[in-house]
Design an enzyme around this catalytic site. Sequence first.
Site, PDB file in Angstrom:
ATOM      1  N   ASP A  34       0.541  -0.943   0.123  1.00  0.00           N
ATOM      2  CA  ASP A  34       0.109  -0.726  -0.027  1.00  0.00           C
ATOM      3  C   ASP A  34       1.224   1.327  -0.076  1.00  0.00           C
ATOM      4  O   ASP A  34       1.665   1.000   0.969  1.00  0.00           O
ATOM      5  CB  ASP A  34      -0.655   0.089   1.598  1.00  0.00           C
ATOM      6  CG  ASP A  34      -2.177  -0.560   1.974  1.00  0.00           C
ATOM      7  OD1 ASP A  34      -2.493  -0.936   0.315  1.00  0.00           O
ATOM      8  OD2 ASP A  34      -2.199  -1.965   2.021  1.00  0.00           O
ATOM      9  N   ASP A 169     -10.828  -5.654  -1.332  1.00  0.00           N
ATOM     10  CA  ASP A 169      -9.735  -5.195  -0.440  1.00  0.00           C
ATOM     11  C   ASP A 169     -10.135  -4.866   0.105  1.00  0.00           C
ATOM     12  O   ASP A 169     -11.108  -3.525   0.797  1.00  0.00           O
ATOM     13  CB  ASP A 169      -8.116  -4.064  -1.432  1.00  0.00           C
ATOM     14  CG  ASP A 169      -6.496  -3.566  -0.163  1.00  0.00           C
ATOM     15  OD1 ASP A 169      -6.973  -3.728   1.129  1.00  0.00           O
ATOM     16  OD2 ASP A 169      -6.587  -2.639  -0.933  1.00  0.00           O
TER      17      ASP A 169
HETATM   18  C1  DX5 Z   1      -6.724  -0.467   2.935  1.00  0.00           C
HETATM   19  C2  DX5 Z   1      -5.416  -0.166   2.393  1.00  0.00           C
HETATM   20  C3  DX5 Z   1      -5.495  -2.395   2.003  1.00  0.00           C
HETATM   21  C4  DX5 Z   1      -5.225  -1.873   4.183  1.00  0.00           C
HETATM   22  C5  DX5 Z   1      -5.935  -3.580   4.040  1.00  0.00           C
HETATM   23  O1  DX5 Z   1      -6.761   1.512   2.576  1.00  0.00           O
HETATM   24  O2  DX5 Z   1      -5.725  -0.001   1.095  1.00  0.00           O
HETATM   25  O3  DX5 Z   1      -4.824  -2.311   1.595  1.00  0.00           O
HETATM   26  O4  DX5 Z   1      -4.085  -2.401   3.592  1.00  0.00           O
HETATM   27  O5  DX5 Z   1      -6.434  -3.893   5.655  1.00  0.00           O
HETATM   28  P1  DX5 Z   1      -7.230  -4.216   6.316  1.00  0.00           P
HETATM   29  O6  DX5 Z   1      -7.004  -6.092   6.023  1.00  0.00           O
HETATM   30  O7  DX5 Z   1      -6.726  -4.169   8.080  1.00  0.00           O
HETATM   31  O8  DX5 Z   1      -8.945  -3.721   5.831  1.00  0.00           O
HETATM   32 ZN    ZN Z   2      -4.282  -2.158  -0.682  1.00  0.00          ZN
END
Ligand code: DX5
Ligand code: ZN
Length: 213
Positions: A34, A169
């Site tokens: 990310d 995601d």
């Molecule tokens: C959110 C990111 C995700 C995040 C997911 O902004 O793009 O990829 O890392 O994290 P979780 O699974 O905790 O929602």
């Molecule tokens: Zn992400």
Amino acid sequence: MPIEIIPSILVKTREELVEKIIAVEPYADSVHLDIADGIFVPNITILGFEETETVETDLKIGVHLMVSKPENHIVRWLATPADKFIFHIEATQKAQEIIDTIKEADKLVGIAINPQTPTDSIKPFIDFIDFVHFMTVEPGFYGGEFVESVLDKIADFHYFYPDKPIEVDGGINPETAPKLVKAGASILVAGSYIWESKDVGKAVAELKSVVSG
Ligand code: DX5
Ligand code: ZN
């Protein structure tokens, strides 16, 4: 279709990146990195270019660009070993240009859409992308609240485009994962469920087991 579980890495330092890569290496084929710019989303991560170039790993690296105007970043990213890129339709007026640039470099491209963004916004580009990336949380952070209404959005999309792979995601856990797969998702990106568990390998295995069969 086998369901892929991809750990997500959202970090502010290179040390944290290395730590997380080492932690998931035995249990994954690829990671989701990310990248947040503090403009498109209210959080800032590592820039990522140099870190991706210098980190020693056999994992494939997919990059989620939570940045404004991804067209200004993509050429630099294509010089790194990352082989898959996700940009947001809300962040650019130049989606086709970005897709063409990534495909010319022979890498994978997906478009991300936020929970409240209508799927129609990506319609003109669907034939040109490798997958669609549905956000089930507001982007920017680990641990966001799972937006249940995206399930219907995914199911509708899957009905009209049964052959287009769907990646999801945000908020993936043993409860949400089977619902998403039932709606048509085949790639699940998971952050806090994996990182907050005491045993990373067990958390990945649990997610795999709830979506298999
Ligand atoms: C959110 C990111 C995700 C995040 C997911 O902004 O793009 O990829 O890392 O994290 P979780 O699974 O905790 O929602
Ligand atoms: Zn992400």
